[in-house]
Design a protein around this motif. Structure first.
Motif, PDB file in Angstrom:
ATOM      1  N   UNK A 257     -65.081 -29.349 -51.501  1.00 24.27           N
ATOM      2  CA  UNK A 257     -65.178 -29.874 -50.148  1.00 24.27           C
ATOM      3  C   UNK A 257     -64.059 -30.882 -49.931  1.00 24.27           C
ATOM      4  N   UNK A 258     -63.362 -30.765 -48.791  1.00 24.18           N
ATOM      5  CA  UNK A 258     -62.300 -31.701 -48.436  1.00 24.18           C
ATOM      6  C   UNK A 258     -62.626 -32.293 -47.066  1.00 24.18           C
ATOM      7  N   UNK A 259     -62.739 -33.606 -47.005  1.00 28.10           N
ATOM      8  CA  UNK A 259     -63.111 -34.271 -45.751  1.00 28.10           C
ATOM      9  C   UNK A 259     -62.016 -34.116 -44.699  1.00 28.10           C
ATOM     10  N   UNK A 260     -62.455 -33.801 -43.452  1.00 27.30           N
ATOM     11  CA  UNK A 260     -61.522 -33.620 -42.344  1.00 27.30           C
ATOM     12  C   UNK A 260     -61.769 -34.603 -41.205  1.00 27.30           C
ATOM     13  N   UNK A 261     -63.047 -35.030 -41.021  1.00 31.25           N
ATOM     14  CA  UNK A 261     -63.383 -35.827 -39.839  1.00 31.25           C
ATOM     15  C   UNK A 261     -64.724 -36.512 -40.058  1.00 31.25           C
ATOM     16  N   UNK A 262     -64.877 -37.717 -39.481  1.00 32.96           N
ATOM     17  CA  UNK A 262     -66.167 -38.400 -39.428  1.00 32.96           C
ATOM     18  C   UNK A 262     -66.434 -38.793 -37.988  1.00 32.96           C
ATOM     19  N   UNK A 263     -67.626 -38.434 -37.480  1.00 34.07           N
ATOM     20  CA  UNK A 263     -67.985 -38.740 -36.092  1.00 34.07           C
ATOM     21  C   UNK A 263     -69.352 -39.415 -36.066  1.00 34.07           C
ATOM     22  N   UNK A 264     -69.551 -40.282 -35.077  1.00 35.75           N
ATOM     23  CA  UNK A 264     -70.842 -40.945 -34.905  1.00 35.75           C
ATOM     24  C   UNK A 264     -71.838 -39.998 -34.245  1.00 35.75           C
ATOM     25  N   UNK A 265     -73.107 -40.142 -34.618  1.00 34.01           N
ATOM     26  CA  UNK A 265     -74.172 -39.365 -33.977  1.00 34.01           C
ATOM     27  C   UNK A 265     -74.748 -40.087 -32.767  1.00 34.01           C
ATOM     28  N   UNK A 266     -74.257 -41.294 -32.467  1.00 35.38           N
ATOM     29  CA  UNK A 266     -74.843 -42.132 -31.427  1.00 35.38           C
ATOM     30  C   UNK A 266     -73.911 -42.280 -30.232  1.00 35.38           C
ATOM     31  N   UNK A 267     -74.482 -42.459 -29.035  1.00 31.64           N
ATOM     32  CA  UNK A 267     -73.636 -42.810 -27.889  1.00 31.64           C
ATOM     33  C   UNK A 267     -73.099 -44.222 -28.053  1.00 31.64           C
ATOM     34  N   UNK A 268     -71.977 -44.502 -27.432  1.00 30.71           N
ATOM     35  CA  UNK A 268     -71.336 -45.810 -27.561  1.00 30.71           C
ATOM     36  C   UNK A 268     -72.264 -46.917 -27.062  1.00 30.71           C
ATOM     37  N   UNK A 269     -73.122 -46.603 -26.094  1.00 29.26           N
ATOM     38  CA  UNK A 269     -73.977 -47.618 -25.487  1.00 29.26           C
ATOM     39  C   UNK A 269     -75.142 -48.052 -26.369  1.00 29.26           C
ATOM     40  N   UNK A 270     -75.448 -47.312 -27.438  1.00 29.61           N
ATOM     41  CA  UNK A 270     -76.619 -47.649 -28.255  1.00 29.61           C
ATOM     42  C   UNK A 270     -76.335 -48.861 -29.129  1.00 29.61           C
ATOM     43  N   UNK A 271     -77.239 -49.850 -29.065  1.00 33.32           N
ATOM     44  CA  UNK A 271     -77.070 -51.091 -29.820  1.00 33.32           C
ATOM     45  C   UNK A 271     -78.150 -51.305 -30.880  1.00 33.32           C
ATOM     46  N   UNK A 272     -79.239 -50.541 -30.861  1.00 36.97           N
ATOM     47  CA  UNK A 272     -80.355 -50.767 -31.771  1.00 36.97           C
ATOM     48  C   UNK A 272     -80.162 -50.114 -33.121  1.00 36.97           C
ATOM     49  N   UNK A 273     -81.203 -50.211 -33.943  1.00 33.68           N
ATOM     50  CA  UNK A 273     -81.171 -49.595 -35.269  1.00 33.68           C
ATOM     51  C   UNK A 273     -81.303 -48.079 -35.158  1.00 33.68           C
ATOM     52  N   UNK A 274     -80.816 -47.399 -36.184  1.00 31.36           N
ATOM     53  CA  UNK A 274     -80.901 -45.943 -36.207  1.00 31.36           C
ATOM     54  C   UNK A 274     -80.743 -45.439 -37.632  1.00 31.36           C
ATOM     55  N   UNK A 275     -81.383 -44.331 -37.922  1.00 32.37           N
ATOM     56  CA  UNK A 275     -81.231 -43.650 -39.208  1.00 32.37           C
ATOM     57  C   UNK A 275     -81.256 -42.153 -38.954  1.00 32.37           C
ATOM     58  N   UNK A 276     -80.255 -41.458 -39.408  1.00 36.96           N
ATOM     59  CA  UNK A 276     -80.181 -40.009 -39.177  1.00 36.96           C
ATOM     60  C   UNK A 276     -81.077 -39.258 -40.157  1.00 36.96           C
ATOM     61  N   UNK A 277     -81.375 -37.999 -39.828  1.00 33.59           N
ATOM     62  CA  UNK A 277     -82.270 -37.224 -40.685  1.00 33.59           C
ATOM     63  C   UNK A 277     -81.725 -35.831 -40.994  1.00 33.59           C
ATOM     64  N   UNK A 278     -81.691 -34.938 -39.997  1.00 38.24           N
ATOM     65  CA  UNK A 278     -81.420 -33.528 -40.293  1.00 38.24           C
ATOM     66  C   UNK A 278     -80.210 -33.035 -39.506  1.00 38.24           C
ATOM     67  N   UNK A 279     -79.656 -31.925 -39.979  1.00 40.56           N
ATOM     68  CA  UNK A 279     -78.471 -31.328 -39.367  1.00 40.56           C
ATOM     69  C   UNK A 279     -78.567 -29.809 -39.455  1.00 40.56           C
ATOM     70  N   UNK A 280     -78.203 -29.115 -38.372  1.00 43.27           N
ATOM     71  CA  UNK A 280     -78.185 -27.642 -38.366  1.00 43.27           C
ATOM     72  C   UNK A 280     -77.097 -27.152 -37.428  1.00 43.27           C
ATOM     73  N   UNK A 281     -76.598 -25.957 -37.730  1.00 44.01           N
ATOM     74  CA  UNK A 281     -75.652 -25.264 -36.858  1.00 44.01           C
ATOM     75  C   UNK A 281     -76.362 -24.138 -36.125  1.00 44.01           C
ATOM     76  N   UNK A 282     -75.892 -23.835 -34.921  1.00 40.63           N
ATOM     77  CA  UNK A 282     -76.424 -22.690 -34.202  1.00 40.63           C
ATOM     78  C   UNK A 282     -76.094 -21.412 -34.973  1.00 40.63           C
ATOM     79  N   UNK A 283     -76.869 -20.339 -34.782  1.00 35.50           N
ATOM     80  CA  UNK A 283     -76.611 -19.113 -35.546  1.00 35.50           C
ATOM     81  C   UNK A 283     -75.191 -18.572 -35.391  1.00 35.50           C
ATOM     82  N   UNK A 284     -74.560 -18.803 -34.225  1.00 36.09           N
ATOM     83  CA  UNK A 284     -73.198 -18.319 -34.032  1.00 36.09           C
ATOM     84  C   UNK A 284     -72.150 -19.325 -34.504  1.00 36.09           C
ATOM     85  N   UNK A 285     -72.582 -20.512 -34.969  1.00 38.51           N
ATOM     86  CA  UNK A 285     -71.664 -21.497 -35.506  1.00 38.51           C
ATOM     87  C   UNK A 285     -70.867 -22.262 -34.477  1.00 38.51           C
TER      88      UNK A 285
END
Length: 274
Positions: A152-180
């Motif tokens: 695996x070679x890292x290409x990009x890191x993106x936030x899961x949150x909108x810029x306006x969110x200021x509170x606490x958060x913890x991510x959980x799961x990730x999935x791709x659509x069947x067509x990718x």
């Protein structure tokens, strides 16, 4: 369901279970024990006693990262490798899978940013990309994936949150659509599903939308096999909510469907066999 038998896995509490694509090897991850194990699935369908346990070692920068915390195991499309995100070490481990001998062999590891906390992983269904969701810093990392060398070679890191969110958060799961074409990630705290478009040429992600899960603590979600719907398990509000998915835009719309039950933490579709 009728119980056929039972067997011990790793000698610690477990949090995730996965079968390889032949159905011969069962992998379990222990968040509290810091280990990944393998049990053979016997020809009669019973689970054999565990044959391998791999203990991770070390720590990282946050208090919760005072020990290894492997959170899950995901099988590569060609069934040659197993990817194990370790939240406690800020590493993604790659193991080589030998289905004939029902064994795992450490292959390599990939570091994430300190304090990221990698939790779950998703392989692209048709292109050489992979994605990890980081629980602790609310990000998704896009990787190129070399299936021949298990790299695996890292290409990009993106936030899961909108810029306006200021509170606490913890991510959980990730999935791709069947067509990718689209990637989905769950936020606990913001209580939303983040939607990203996937560039087919390089696997990079472009934010599309954030949709409320109509509940709290979306620990898990899943897409229907045809990609038309997305179901979210909201642990703290005791409900599973249903969304219709637009295949062209990737956007989600609540259908009004909801199932009330105690603390749902995982939802799956049963494959229909004739």
């Amino acid at each position: 369901l009728t119980e056929l038998g039972r067997a011990r896995t790793v000698p610690a509490p477990t949090c995730h279970i996965a079968l390889d694509r032949t159905g011969r090897c069962l992998m379990t991850a222990s968040y509290h024990g810091g280990m990944i194990g393998l049990n053979p699935v016997l020809d009669n369908g019973l689970i054999g006693d565990e044959t391998e346990v791999h203990r991770h070692s070390g720590s990282s920068v946050l208090p919760v990262q005072n020990q290894p915390r492997p959170h899950s195991a995901f099988i590569s499309p060609d069934n040659r490798y197993v990817v194990v995100p370790d939240l406690g070490l800020d590493k993604v481990f790659i193991y080589k899978l030998d289905t004939e001998n029902r064994s795992l062999q450490f292959h390599r590891e990939v570091r994430t940013a300190p304090g990221a906390g990698p939790r779950h992983f998703a392989f692209h269904p048709s292109r050489p990309y992979g994605y990890v969701i980081n629980e602790l810093n609310s990000t998704v990392i896009a990787y190129s994936y070399d299936g021949v060398n298990g790299e695996l070679v890292e290409k990009q890191t993106v936030s899961t949150l909108p810029v306006s969110h200021q509170g606490e958060n913890a991510c959980a799961h990730i999935e791709l659509s069947p067509d990718g074409r689209f990637l989905y990630a769950s936020n606990r705290g913001h209580d939303s599903i983040a939607i990203f478009a996937v560039n087919p040429e390089d696997g990079l992600l472009e934010p599309v939308d954030h949709v409320s899960v109509l509940g709290q603590h979306p620990r898990h979600f899943t897409l229907s096999p045809d990609g038309a719907h997305l179901l979210v398990a909201n642990r703290d509000t005791n409900n599973v909510t249903v969304f219709a998915r637009d295949g062209a835009t990737g956007r989600l719309t609540p259908t009004g469907g909801s199932l009330n039950l105690s603390k749902p933490v995982c939802v799956r579709f049963l494959a229909k066999t004739l």
